[in-house]
Write a protein that holds these residues in place. Structure first.
Motif, PDB file in Angstrom:
ATOM      1  N   MET A  43       0.839  -1.181   0.000  1.00 16.93           N
ATOM      2  CA  MET A  43       0.000   0.000   0.000  1.00 16.93           C
ATOM      3  C   MET A  43       0.881   1.239   0.000  1.00 16.93           C
ATOM      4  SD  MET A  43      -2.884  -1.111   2.822  1.00 16.93           S
ATOM      5  CE  MET A  43      -4.035   0.163   2.326  1.00 16.93           C
ATOM      6  N   ALA A  44       0.590   2.159  -0.904  1.00 14.69           N
ATOM      7  CA  ALA A  44       1.269   3.444  -0.908  1.00 14.69           C
ATOM      8  C   ALA A  44       0.475   4.410  -0.031  1.00 14.69           C
ATOM      9  CB  ALA A  44       1.373   3.983  -2.330  1.00 14.69           C
ATOM     10  N   TYR A  45       1.180   5.285   0.652  1.00 12.07           N
ATOM     11  CA  TYR A  45       0.523   6.295   1.488  1.00 12.07           C
ATOM     12  C   TYR A  45       1.048   7.669   1.110  1.00 12.07           C
ATOM     13  CZ  TYR A  45      -0.073   9.371   5.517  1.00 12.07           C
ATOM     14  OH  TYR A  45      -0.351  10.434   6.316  1.00 12.07           O
ATOM     15  N   SER A  46       0.138   8.551   0.772  1.00 15.95           N
ATOM     16  CA  SER A  46       0.501   9.944   0.522  1.00 15.95           C
ATOM     17  C   SER A  46      -0.241  10.813   1.517  1.00 15.95           C
ATOM     18  CB  SER A  46       0.134  10.366  -0.907  1.00 15.95           C
ATOM     19  OG  SER A  46       0.361  11.760  -1.077  1.00 15.95           O
ATOM     20  N   PRO A  47       0.461  11.517   2.381  1.00 14.81           N
ATOM     21  CA  PRO A  47      -0.214  12.344   3.387  1.00 14.81           C
ATOM     22  C   PRO A  47      -0.861  13.593   2.814  1.00 14.81           C
ATOM     23  CG  PRO A  47       2.160  12.647   3.529  1.00 14.81           C
ATOM     24  CD  PRO A  47       1.932  11.538   2.539  1.00 14.81           C
ATOM     25  N   ASP A  48      -0.476  13.965   1.559  1.00 13.11           N
ATOM     26  CA  ASP A  48      -0.949  15.251   1.029  1.00 13.11           C
ATOM     27  C   ASP A  48      -1.049  15.299  -0.497  1.00 13.11           C
ATOM     28  OD1 ASP A  48       1.724  15.167   0.356  1.00 13.11           O
ATOM     29  OD2 ASP A  48       2.315  16.813   1.674  1.00 13.11           O
ATOM     30  N   LEU A  49      -0.900  14.162  -1.164  1.00 11.02           N
ATOM     31  CA  LEU A  49      -0.878  14.122  -2.633  1.00 11.02           C
ATOM     32  C   LEU A  49       0.103  15.155  -3.196  1.00 11.02           C
ATOM     33  CD1 LEU A  49      -4.634  13.480  -3.500  1.00 11.02           C
ATOM     34  CD2 LEU A  49      -2.725  11.880  -3.691  1.00 11.02           C
ATOM     35  N   ASP A  50       1.172  15.378  -2.466  1.00 10.47           N
ATOM     36  CA  ASP A  50       2.279  16.267  -2.845  1.00 10.47           C
ATOM     37  C   ASP A  50       1.966  17.756  -2.702  1.00 10.47           C
ATOM     38  OD1 ASP A  50       3.543  13.927  -3.544  1.00 10.47           O
ATOM     39  OD2 ASP A  50       3.854  14.444  -5.646  1.00 10.47           O
ATOM     40  N   VAL A  51       0.705  18.158  -2.715  1.00 13.12           N
ATOM     41  CA  VAL A  51       0.418  19.586  -2.879  1.00 13.12           C
ATOM     42  C   VAL A  51      -0.531  20.179  -1.839  1.00 13.12           C
ATOM     43  CG1 VAL A  51       0.842  19.466  -5.358  1.00 13.12           C
ATOM     44  CG2 VAL A  51      -1.491  19.177  -4.506  1.00 13.12           C
ATOM     45  N   PHE A  52      -1.299  19.367  -1.136  1.00  8.75           N
ATOM     46  CA  PHE A  52      -2.315  19.904  -0.228  1.00  8.75           C
ATOM     47  C   PHE A  52      -1.718  20.227   1.147  1.00  8.75           C
ATOM     48  CE2 PHE A  52      -4.905  17.636  -3.276  1.00  8.75           C
ATOM     49  CZ  PHE A  52      -6.057  18.398  -3.382  1.00  8.75           C
ATOM     50  N   PRO A  53      -1.991  21.405   1.702  1.00  8.90           N
ATOM     51  CA  PRO A  53      -1.706  21.605   3.117  1.00  8.90           C
ATOM     52  C   PRO A  53      -2.748  20.833   3.925  1.00  8.90           C
ATOM     53  CG  PRO A  53      -2.830  23.547   2.231  1.00  8.90           C
ATOM     54  CD  PRO A  53      -2.599  22.601   1.075  1.00  8.90           C
ATOM     55  N   VAL A  54      -2.298  20.006   4.864  1.00 13.64           N
ATOM     56  CA  VAL A  54      -3.207  19.143   5.623  1.00 13.64           C
ATOM     57  C   VAL A  54      -3.089  19.468   7.105  1.00 13.64           C
ATOM     58  CG1 VAL A  54      -3.767  16.750   6.238  1.00 13.64           C
ATOM     59  CG2 VAL A  54      -3.074  17.312   3.893  1.00 13.64           C
ATOM     60  N   ASP A  55      -4.230  19.686   7.729  1.00 14.31           N
ATOM     61  CA  ASP A  55      -4.270  19.965   9.158  1.00 14.31           C
ATOM     62  C   ASP A  55      -3.589  18.836   9.940  1.00 14.31           C
ATOM     63  OD1 ASP A  55      -5.656  19.688  11.940  1.00 14.31           O
ATOM     64  OD2 ASP A  55      -6.239  21.699  11.277  1.00 14.31           O
ATOM     65  N   ARG A  56      -2.778  19.207  10.907  1.00 18.83           N
ATOM     66  CA  ARG A  56      -2.001  18.227  11.678  1.00 18.83           C
ATOM     67  C   ARG A  56      -2.893  17.166  12.312  1.00 18.83           C
ATOM     68  NH1 ARG A  56      -1.645  17.950  16.784  1.00 18.83           N
ATOM     69  NH2 ARG A  56      -2.466  20.069  17.056  1.00 18.83           N
ATOM     70  N   ARG A  57      -4.064  17.550  12.802  1.00 17.07           N
ATOM     71  CA  ARG A  57      -4.956  16.595  13.463  1.00 17.07           C
ATOM     72  C   ARG A  57      -5.460  15.531  12.482  1.00 17.07           C
ATOM     73  NH1 ARG A  57      -8.805  21.246  15.530  1.00 17.07           N
ATOM     74  NH2 ARG A  57      -8.092  21.995  13.484  1.00 17.07           N
ATOM     75  N   ILE A  58      -5.714  15.944  11.258  1.00 18.17           N
ATOM     76  CA  ILE A  58      -6.148  14.995  10.228  1.00 18.17           C
ATOM     77  C   ILE A  58      -5.012  14.052   9.890  1.00 18.17           C
ATOM     78  CG2 ILE A  58      -7.013  14.772   7.883  1.00 18.17           C
ATOM     79  CD1 ILE A  58      -8.985  16.063   9.863  1.00 18.17           C
ATOM     80  N   ALA A  59      -3.825  14.604   9.688  1.00 20.62           N
ATOM     81  CA  ALA A  59      -2.671  13.770   9.329  1.00 20.62           C
ATOM     82  C   ALA A  59      -2.394  12.714  10.404  1.00 20.62           C
ATOM     83  CB  ALA A  59      -1.448  14.657   9.120  1.00 20.62           C
ATOM     84  N   GLU A  60      -2.483  13.113  11.666  1.00 26.72           N
ATOM     85  CA  GLU A  60      -2.212  12.170  12.760  1.00 26.72           C
ATOM     86  C   GLU A  60      -3.269  11.078  12.813  1.00 26.72           C
ATOM     87  OE1 GLU A  60      -1.889  14.467  16.294  1.00 26.72           O
ATOM     88  OE2 GLU A  60       0.105  15.261  15.801  1.00 26.72           O
ATOM     89  N   ALA A  61      -4.531  11.425  12.600  1.00 23.76           N
ATOM     90  CA  ALA A  61      -5.601  10.428  12.643  1.00 23.76           C
ATOM     91  C   ALA A  61      -5.441   9.400  11.538  1.00 23.76           C
ATOM     92  CB  ALA A  61      -6.962  11.118  12.535  1.00 23.76           C
ATOM     93  N   VAL A  62      -5.065   9.850  10.360  1.00 24.07           N
ATOM     94  CA  VAL A  62      -4.897   8.907   9.244  1.00 24.07           C
ATOM     95  C   VAL A  62      -3.664   8.031   9.462  1.00 24.07           C
ATOM     96  CG1 VAL A  62      -4.507   8.711   6.753  1.00 24.07           C
ATOM     97  CG2 VAL A  62      -6.145  10.389   7.627  1.00 24.07           C
ATOM     98  N   ARG A  63      -2.601   8.598   9.987  1.00 25.45           N
ATOM     99  CA  ARG A  63      -1.413   7.785  10.283  1.00 25.45           C
ATOM    100  C   ARG A  63      -1.744   6.694  11.301  1.00 25.45           C
ATOM    101  NH1 ARG A  63       3.429   9.628   8.314  1.00 25.45           N
ATOM    102  NH2 ARG A  63       3.489  11.788   7.576  1.00 25.45           N
ATOM    103  N   ARG A  64      -2.525   7.028  12.305  1.00 25.95           N
ATOM    104  CA  ARG A  64      -2.924   6.015  13.287  1.00 25.95           C
ATOM    105  C   ARG A  64      -3.760   4.922  12.623  1.00 25.95           C
ATOM    106  NH1 ARG A  64      -4.066  10.562  16.570  1.00 25.95           N
ATOM    107  NH2 ARG A  64      -6.295  10.303  16.132  1.00 25.95           N
ATOM    108  N   ALA A  65      -4.631   5.326  11.723  1.00 32.10           N
ATOM    109  CA  ALA A  65      -5.482   4.344  11.039  1.00 32.10           C
ATOM    110  C   ALA A  65      -4.652   3.400  10.189  1.00 32.10           C
ATOM    111  CB  ALA A  65      -6.515   5.076  10.176  1.00 32.10           C
ATOM    112  N   LEU A  66      -3.608   3.905   9.584  1.00 31.57           N
ATOM    113  CA  LEU A  66      -2.762   3.058   8.729  1.00 31.57           C
ATOM    114  C   LEU A  66      -2.095   1.933   9.510  1.00 31.57           C
ATOM    115  CD1 LEU A  66      -1.050   5.705   6.427  1.00 31.57           C
ATOM    116  CD2 LEU A  66      -2.467   3.795   5.670  1.00 31.57           C
ATOM    117  N   LEU A  67      -1.908   2.131  10.811  1.00 28.08           N
ATOM    118  CA  LEU A  67      -1.297   1.088  11.631  1.00 28.08           C
ATOM    119  C   LEU A  67      -2.107  -0.204  11.587  1.00 28.08           C
ATOM    120  CD1 LEU A  67      -0.197   3.166  14.763  1.00 28.08           C
ATOM    121  CD2 LEU A  67       1.267   2.269  12.922  1.00 28.08           C
ATOM    122  N   ALA A  68      -3.422  -0.079  11.398  1.00 26.32           N
ATOM    123  CA  ALA A  68      -4.266  -1.277  11.348  1.00 26.32           C
ATOM    124  C   ALA A  68      -3.855  -2.166  10.184  1.00 26.32           C
ATOM    125  CB  ALA A  68      -5.735  -0.879  11.218  1.00 26.32           C
ATOM    126  N   PHE A  69      -3.567  -1.564   9.035  1.00 29.20           N
ATOM    127  CA  PHE A  69      -3.147  -2.353   7.879  1.00 29.20           C
ATOM    128  C   PHE A  69      -1.785  -3.004   8.129  1.00 29.20           C
ATOM    129  CE2 PHE A  69      -5.994   0.695   5.534  1.00 29.20           C
ATOM    130  CZ  PHE A  69      -6.915  -0.260   5.132  1.00 29.20           C
TER     131      PHE A  69
END
Length: 227
Positions: free
Chosen positions: A1-27
């Motif tokens: 699985m590839a993971y892109s936190p921002d598709l190279d260009v989007f500014p992403v709120d830190r809280r969103i980024a952390e929640a998605v990173r935690r979710a990826l741990l399940a995989f």
């Protein structure tokens, strides 16, 4: 699985980024190999959102012209019902030339190629669904997103939506609950190879088994409705 936190260009709120990173741990806990990637997209997020808006509006204008031909004149009879942002894009798009259209299609192809290059190497690409937490509904019915994230100016219409790139590319995608941040839902987008819809559904189902989200629905049930 590839993971892109921002598709190279989007500014992403830190809280969103952390929640998605935690979710990826399940995989990863289930045995998947997850690798952070760059797609190689070099256009600015504002340029890309403008391209999407123009291409989207062309389709809208075609539909509205067809309705007018059949006796339903939306702009003539219901213009005041359209949001001002929508009407602004109507006027911008009407000024487009043929070369403008083909330049936008070339940009769209760049995004497609970037996705293909990643999905040639990986089965799935995972990103946040949105770049910011949920926004409040506007009282006048015209809800838009933030004008900036992390101090970076964005298009408040779609500049916070990492989902519109798959409108450019046609890859199958799903947005699933990734968890909560400050009590509000966060989405995770799973994108598959062309025509590999089953892979997207299978990954979504696997995540639901690993991190069941049914209990989150109680937040909606228990939320009082305003009269």
């Amino acid at each position: 699985m590839a993971y892109s936190p921002d598709l190279d260009v989007f500014p992403v709120d830190r809280r969103i980024a952390e929640a998605v990173r935690r979710a990826l741990l399940a995989f990863e806990e289930a045995g998947a190999h997850v690798e952070e990637v760059k797609l190689g997209i070099t256009r600015s997020q504002r340029e890309l959102s403008d391209v999407w808006s123009r291409l989207y509006m062309l389709l809208n204008l075609q539909a509205i012209e067809n309705m007018k031909r059949d006796g339903i004149d939306l702009f003539g009879q219901h213009r005041d019902d359209f949001p001002p942002e929508y009407l602004d894009w109507v006027e911008k798009t009407k000024r487009m030339s043929g070369p403008d259209f083909f330049r936008d299609q070339a940009v769209r192809s760049e995004v497609y190629d970037a996705f293909q290059n990643v999905l040639d190497k990986f089965d799935l690409l995972v990103t946040p669904t949105l770049a910011c937490p949920p926004v409040d509904n506007a009282g006048d019915g015209n809800t838009i997103g933030p004008k900036a994230i992390n101090g970076v100016d964005i298009d408040p219409l779609i500049g916070w939506c990492l989902t519109y790139f798959v409108n450019f590319t046609g890859h199958p995608a799903a947005s699933i609950p990734a968890g909560l941040s400050d009590g509000l839902p966060v989405g995770m987008q799973i994108i598959g190879r062309r025509n590999a819809d089953f892979d997207v559904l299978a990954a979504s189902a696997a995540f639901e088994r690993l991190r069941p989200w049914q209990d989150i629905y109680r937040i909606c049930r228990e939320r009082p409705l305003k009269a």
